[in-house]
Design a protein around this motif. Structure first.
Motif: not given
Lengths: 222, 180
Positions: B147-148, A69, B143-144, A111, B89, B151-152
Motif C-alpha cells: 500500500d505504501l 507518504d 500488505s502495508i 497503519r 518495511f 502511494r509512492l
C-alpha cells in the motif's frame, strides 16, 4: 513519568515539527515545569545516543513529516537501530504532519506505525495526523492560531491524562479528504495561479523562476 | 524494456547476489538493465532543503551518487526496487532513495484521484515494481508495504505494476516482469 520526544524531521530545529512540538510543550507544561528532552533523529551520528534515550524513556512521542507518504529515511534508520534493544512495555505515540492538507495521505503510514508498535510490544498511544503544515512559518498569525491552540491543548491533555485527547485528535485530522466543493474551489484557484503563490514567491526570491520547469536529469541521448 | 534496478539491501544482507543474478537474467531475456547497488554508493539522506524546488529547480544540490540514479530513472520504462523487509518495511537505505525523488516532480500542486498531489516535472515516468525478501515479515507487513508503494507510485506519476517476493523462483519473477 518521563516524556522523551524524538523529532524525525530532516530539517531538525528549523522544522515545522519543531514548531508543533513547541506548542505541544507549552500546553504540557501549563501545570508543572517538566524538563524538555527533544532528540533530533536526523542527527544520525547520534543514533546510538537516541537508542539509549528510548531505552531510558517511560513515554515517548515520535514526530515526523510525511516523506513520500511514509517516514523519512532517518526515522526508518532509527527504527532499524532499536531492533537491537528490548523496548517492550514502553508507551509510545506518534505525530505525523504533512504539507498536503488532507489527513488521508498519512493513514497508510499510520497503519505501519500501529503494526510497528505491536511488533515492538509497545503500549501504542495512537497517531496524531495533521495536514497542511507546510508554509506555517510564513503564514500570518491569524492562519496558524487555531492549529497552535490545538497543539497546546493536545499537550495540556497529555500532561493530565497521558493520552492523546480523542476530540483534539479528530479535529486535527480534518480535512480527511477534500470535499467536492473544496476540490472545485481549488481548481478555480489553480486557474488563477494563486495556488502556486508560495512556490512562485520562493522561486523568485532565488532568481530561479524562469528555470522552474527545468528537466536536468533528462538523458542527452533523446 | 529499459529497466532501472535499485537494490536497497544493506551491506549485511546475506543474499548479496540476488539483484546481480536478476539483472543478468533480465538482460538475457532482452532487457536493458542498469543495476544500482545502493549499499556500495554514496547516498545522503534528504535534508528537506527544497533547493530542488525553489533554488536549482529539478536538481538536488547534494554531492553524492544520486544523479546516476535520477538519469537512469527518467530514461527507463520500468524501475524495480528490491529490499529485504526490515522491521516490517523496506530498508532505510531504499526509503532514503525514495525521499530523494523529490527533484523528479514539480512543487506546483494539482488534483489527482480527488487529492492534492504535485505536478510532474518530466513528460514520462517509468512504471514501478517492488520485489522484497520477506525475512521475518508477515502478510500484514507485506500488505502495508504494498500500500505504501502504491502511494509512492502516485507521487511519482507512476503505477505499481508488480509487487512480488523472493519466495518466487527467478524464472517466475522474470516471467512476472515480462508480463508487465
Amino acid at each position: 513519568m518521563k516524556l522523551t520526544i524524538f523529532n524525525g524531521s530532516p530539517r531538525k530545529t528549523k522544522s515545522n515539527s519543531t514548531i508543533l512540538i513547541d506548542h505541544f510543550y507549552k500546553g504540557y507544561n501549563s501545570h508543572d515545569n517538566h524538563s524538555i528532552d527533544i532528540n533530533y533523529l536526523a542527527d544520525t551520528s547520534k543514533t546510538a545516543q537516541h537508542v539509549e534515550k528510548l531505552n531510558e524513556a517511560d513515554v515517548a512521542i515520535i514526530i515526523f513529516p510525511l516523506y513520500t507518504d511514509a517516514m523519512p529515511g532517518q526515522v526508518k534508520y532509527f527504527f532499524e537501530e532499536i531492533e537491537e534493544i528490548d523496548t517492550r512495555g514502553k508507551t509510545v505515540g506518534f505525530i505525523v504532519q504533512s504539507g498536503f492538507p488532507e489527513a488521508h495521505h498519512s493513514i497508510f503510514v499510520e497503519r505501519y506505525l500501529e503494526k510497528f508498535a505491536r511488533r515492538k510490544e509497545w503500549n501504542y498511544l495512537g497517531t496524531v495526523i495533521k495536514g497542511g503544515v507546510e508554509g506555517i512559518q510564513i503564514m500570518p498569525a491569524s492562519m496558524t492560531k487555531k492549529l497552535y491552540a490545538n497543539f497546546e491543548n493536545l499537550g495540556k491533555a497529555f500532561d493530565e491524562t497521558g493520552q492523546f485527547d480523542a476530540t483534539i485528535k479528530n479535529k486535527l485530522r480534518k480535512p480527511f479528504r477534500m470535499s467536492f466543493i473544496s476540490r472545485t474551489l481549488f481548481r478555480l484557484v489553480i486557474l488563477t495561479g494563486m495556488s502556486n503563490y508560495y512556490w512562485n514567491m520562493k522561486l523568485k526570491e532565488n532568481n530561479a523562476f524562469d528555470k522552474r520547469f527545468a528537466q536536468p536529469y533528462l538523458s542527452d541521448s533523446k | 524494456m529499459k529497466i532501472t534496478l535499485i537494490d536497497g539491501s544493506p551491506e549485511s544482507y546475506a543474499n548479496k547476489d540476488f539483484t546481480v543474478e536478476l539483472a543478468s537474467d533480465l538482460i538475457d531475456t532482452g532487457h536493458k538493465v542498469n543495476l544500482f547497488r545502493t549499499s556500495k554508493m554514496k547516498i545522503n539522506y534528504c535534508n528537506g532543503c527544497w533547493s530542488c524546488w525553489w533554488k536549482t529547480p529539478g536538481e538536488c544540490p547534494q554531492h553524492d551518487d544520486m544523479p546516476e540514479i535520477y538519469k537512469s530513472y527518467i530514461d527507463s520504462d520500468l524501475v524495480i526496487h528490491f529490499s529485504p523487509m526490515i522491521g516490517g518495511f523496506i530498508s532505510s537505505r531504499l526509503k532514503t532513495v525514495n525521499d530523494r525523488s523529490v527533484p523528479l516532480v514539480h512543487p506546483y500542486i494539482t488534483i489527482v484521484n480527488k487529492e492534492c498531489h504535485h505536478l510532474g516535472r518530466y513528460e514520462k515516468y517509468p512504471d514501478m515494481a517492488l520485489i522484497v525478501d520477506p525475512m521475518d515479515s508477515d502478510s500484514e507487513d507485506l500488505s502495508i508495504t504494498e500500500d505504501l508503494y502504491r502511494r509512492l507510485a502516485i507521487n511519482l506519476k507512476s503505477d505499481l505494476k508488480l509487487f512480488s517476493t523472493t519466495k518466487k523462483t527467478k524464472e517466475e519473477l522474470i516471467n512476472e516482469v515480462n508480463h508487465i
